[in-house]
Motif scaffolding. Structure first.
Motif, PDB file in Angstrom:
ATOM      1  N   PRO A  84       2.932   4.833  -1.423  1.00 31.67           N
ATOM      2  CA  PRO A  84       1.600   5.098  -0.826  1.00 31.67           C
ATOM      3  C   PRO A  84       0.738   3.847  -0.726  1.00 31.67           C
ATOM      4  N   LEU A  85       0.911   2.922  -1.685  1.00 30.83           N
ATOM      5  CA  LEU A  85       0.121   1.680  -1.610  1.00 30.83           C
ATOM      6  C   LEU A  85       0.431   0.934  -0.311  1.00 30.83           C
ATOM      7  N   ALA A  86       1.700   0.949   0.078  1.00 26.71           N
ATOM      8  CA  ALA A  86       2.084   0.270   1.328  1.00 26.71           C
ATOM      9  C   ALA A  86       1.424   0.946   2.534  1.00 26.71           C
ATOM     10  N   GLY A  87       1.367   2.278   2.514  1.00 23.67           N
ATOM     11  CA  GLY A  87       0.705   2.995   3.615  1.00 23.67           C
ATOM     12  C   GLY A  87      -0.769   2.627   3.704  1.00 23.67           C
ATOM     13  N   LEU A  88      -1.430   2.599   2.553  1.00 26.50           N
ATOM     14  CA  LEU A  88      -2.860   2.232   2.541  1.00 26.50           C
ATOM     15  C   LEU A  88      -3.048   0.789   2.985  1.00 26.50           C
ATOM     16  N   GLN A  89      -2.123  -0.059   2.565  1.00 23.13           N
ATOM     17  CA  GLN A  89      -2.187  -1.478   2.934  1.00 23.13           C
ATOM     18  C   GLN A  89      -2.104  -1.631   4.457  1.00 23.13           C
ATOM     19  N   SER A  90      -1.193  -0.866   5.075  1.00 19.07           N
ATOM     20  CA  SER A  90      -1.050  -0.918   6.529  1.00 19.07           C
ATOM     21  C   SER A  90      -2.331  -0.411   7.199  1.00 19.07           C
ATOM     22  N   TRP A  91      -2.851   0.696   6.688  1.00 18.15           N
ATOM     23  CA  TRP A  91      -4.059   1.287   7.286  1.00 18.15           C
ATOM     24  C   TRP A  91      -5.231   0.313   7.217  1.00 18.15           C
TER      25      TRP A  91
ATOM     26  N   LEU B 122      -7.723  -5.849  11.414  1.00 15.54           N
ATOM     27  CA  LEU B 122      -7.307  -6.537  12.647  1.00 15.54           C
ATOM     28  C   LEU B 122      -8.063  -6.017  13.867  1.00 15.54           C
ATOM     29  N   GLY B 123      -8.798  -4.936  13.670  1.00 14.49           N
ATOM     30  CA  GLY B 123      -9.556  -4.363  14.795  1.00 14.49           C
ATOM     31  C   GLY B 123      -8.704  -3.512  15.720  1.00 14.49           C
ATOM     32  N   CYS B 124      -7.548  -3.014  15.230  1.00 15.36           N
ATOM     33  CA  CYS B 124      -6.683  -2.175  16.069  1.00 15.36           C
ATOM     34  C   CYS B 124      -7.371  -0.828  16.320  1.00 15.36           C
ATOM     35  N   ALA B 125      -7.127  -0.274  17.507  1.00 22.00           N
ATOM     36  CA  ALA B 125      -7.629   1.068  17.815  1.00 22.00           C
ATOM     37  C   ALA B 125      -6.938   2.083  16.906  1.00 22.00           C
ATOM     38  N   ASP B 126      -7.602   3.239  16.675  1.00 22.65           N
ATOM     39  CA  ASP B 126      -7.035   4.243  15.756  1.00 22.65           C
ATOM     40  C   ASP B 126      -5.635   4.689  16.180  1.00 22.65           C
ATOM     41  N   VAL B 127      -5.402   4.808  17.497  1.00 23.80           N
ATOM     42  CA  VAL B 127      -4.088   5.258  17.949  1.00 23.80           C
ATOM     43  C   VAL B 127      -2.999   4.250  17.546  1.00 23.80           C
ATOM     44  N   ILE B 128      -3.330   2.984  17.580  1.00 22.72           N
ATOM     45  CA  ILE B 128      -2.383   1.936  17.160  1.00 22.72           C
ATOM     46  C   ILE B 128      -2.215   1.959  15.636  1.00 22.72           C
ATOM     47  N   ARG B 129      -3.330   2.151  14.919  1.00 22.60           N
ATOM     48  CA  ARG B 129      -3.248   2.186  13.449  1.00 22.60           C
ATOM     49  C   ARG B 129      -2.340   3.320  12.989  1.00 22.60           C
ATOM     50  N   ARG B 130      -2.468   4.471  13.663  1.00 23.31           N
ATOM     51  CA  ARG B 130      -1.604   5.609  13.293  1.00 23.31           C
ATOM     52  C   ARG B 130      -0.148   5.297  13.623  1.00 23.31           C
ATOM     53  N   GLN B 131       0.081   4.672  14.788  1.00 28.64           N
ATOM     54  CA  GLN B 131       1.450   4.365  15.192  1.00 28.64           C
ATOM     55  C   GLN B 131       2.095   3.345  14.233  1.00 28.64           C
ATOM     56  N   LEU B 132       1.287   2.419  13.734  1.00 28.71           N
ATOM     57  CA  LEU B 132       1.807   1.437  12.764  1.00 28.71           C
ATOM     58  C   LEU B 132       2.273   2.143  11.487  1.00 28.71           C
ATOM     59  N   LEU B 133       1.495   3.157  11.075  1.00 29.93           N
ATOM     60  CA  LEU B 133       1.913   3.938   9.891  1.00 29.93           C
ATOM     61  C   LEU B 133       3.206   4.685  10.164  1.00 29.93           C
TER      62      LEU B 133
END
Ligand code: GRG
Length: 311
Positions: A135-142, A148-159
């Motif tokens: 879970p720490l890795a997931g939070l780190q990505s989020w 980085l200023g990514c849009a929410d749709v990109i942030r979700r896709q990165l997860l």
């Protein structure tokens, strides 16, 4: 930049900075990102000490480097938060090694030339600490994608990219196949399927994530996926060659695939054919970059490094 960090031989032309110097130059920013991630942990618990051991005990840091270079290939530069995103992938990698070395898995005594985490911190804390890293890795990505200023749709896709690569479609699924394959003779297709999940998925994800976070379009994302698949398999073929030709002391890890009675590219094809296969996979990866219009000297040199490394 020149390739061939292990051999010192130039293999990809370009500037006079060797891949070894390039990797060494990247390490401080990667280590700083991992330190920032570790600072978020509650201090002073035994599991936190195991986590710090697993995460901060060295390694080539290939996954964050691949992410940062994929980001740079799109944007030209990489801010601190791109290194933080790379750290998210490295946290998954660190947990996988902590768990893989446990007595219930490979029962390894040595990793990166040092005693494994469970030998230093005990099995319970290694298991708990490894689990906490997921879970720490997931939070780190989020958090990093937000910085980085990514849009929410990109942030979700990165997860999604990270979870798919780490989970049953990726690394964990590959580990299951690996355990099932012990004492069996696998076919070439079975070996490719196993390793594209177990090792390849977590080498491909940072490439896709770095490019995606930087705003890449479908052609570049496709190129990163294909390049990642090729260098992921090349990495494993090279690992099998090293395993068959080097001692535990030289590699800094044990036990060997032979000790574990595992099928490898060397046991299946022989040493010479495995070397040819690694070279062909590197060329496939470079071709994928060319076709996708990705012009990145570091990514080209990293493909060569992955098969020419000595540990
Ligand atoms: C319990 C089914 C189950 C799964 C748990 C243990 C585990 C998850 C997965 C194992 C995955 C694993 C250990 C894959 C091997 C990956 C690999 C090639 C490691 C070596 O990578 P390097 O060379 O390591 O990049 P460094 O030391 O440089 O970081």
């Amino acid at each position: 930049m020149t390739g061939g960090a292990a051999s010192g031989e130039p293999s990809s032309g370009g500037s006079s900075v060797s891949i070894g110097e390039f990797l060494a130059g990247e390490l401080p920013r990667i280590d700083a990102a991992l330190d920032r991630a570790m600072d978020r942990l509650p201090a002073g618990t035994p599991a936190a000490a195991a986590i710090r051991h697993g995460v901060l005990s060295g390694g080539k840091r290939l996954r964050p480097i691949l992410l940062v270079e994929a980001f740079r290939s799109v944007r030209g530069e990489a801010p601190e938060a791109a290194y933080d995103l790379g750290a998210a992938v490295e946290l998954i990698h660190a947990y996988s090694l902590m768990h893989d070395d446990l007595p219930c898995m490979d029962d390894a005594l040595l990793r990166r030339g040092e005693p494994t985490t469970h030998r230093e911190h005990g099995e319970d804390d290694t298991m708990l600490g490894g689990a906490a890293l997921i879970p720490l890795a997931g939070l780190q990505s989020w958090n990093a994608s937000g910085d980085l200023g990514c849009a929410d749709v990109i942030r979700r896709q990165l997860l999604v990219d990270l979870c798919r690569a780490a989970g049953s479609e990726g690394m964990v699924g590959g580990q299951v196949l690996d355990l099932l394959g012990e004492d069996e003779v696998l076919t070439a297709e079975e070996l490719d399927g196993l390793h594209s999940r177990k090792t390849g998925a977590l080498l491909t994800a940072p490439l896709v994530m770095g490019a995606r976070a930087a705003g890449a379009g479908p052609d570049v994302l496709e190129a990163m996926t294909l390049y990642g698949r090729s260098i992921g398999l090349a990495f494993q073929v090279a690992d099998d060659i090293l395993d068959a030709t080097s001692s535990a002391e030289e590699l800094g890890k044990n036990p060997s695939d032979e000790d574990l009675n595992k099928s490898t590219y060397v046991s299946l094809h022989g040493l010479a054919a495995a070397r040819d296969q690694a070279g062909a996979l590197v060329e496939e990866g470079l071709e994928a970059l060319r076709r996708g219009g990705v012009d990145s000297e570091p990514l080209r040199a990293l493909a060569h490094f992955i098969v020419e490394r000595d540990h």
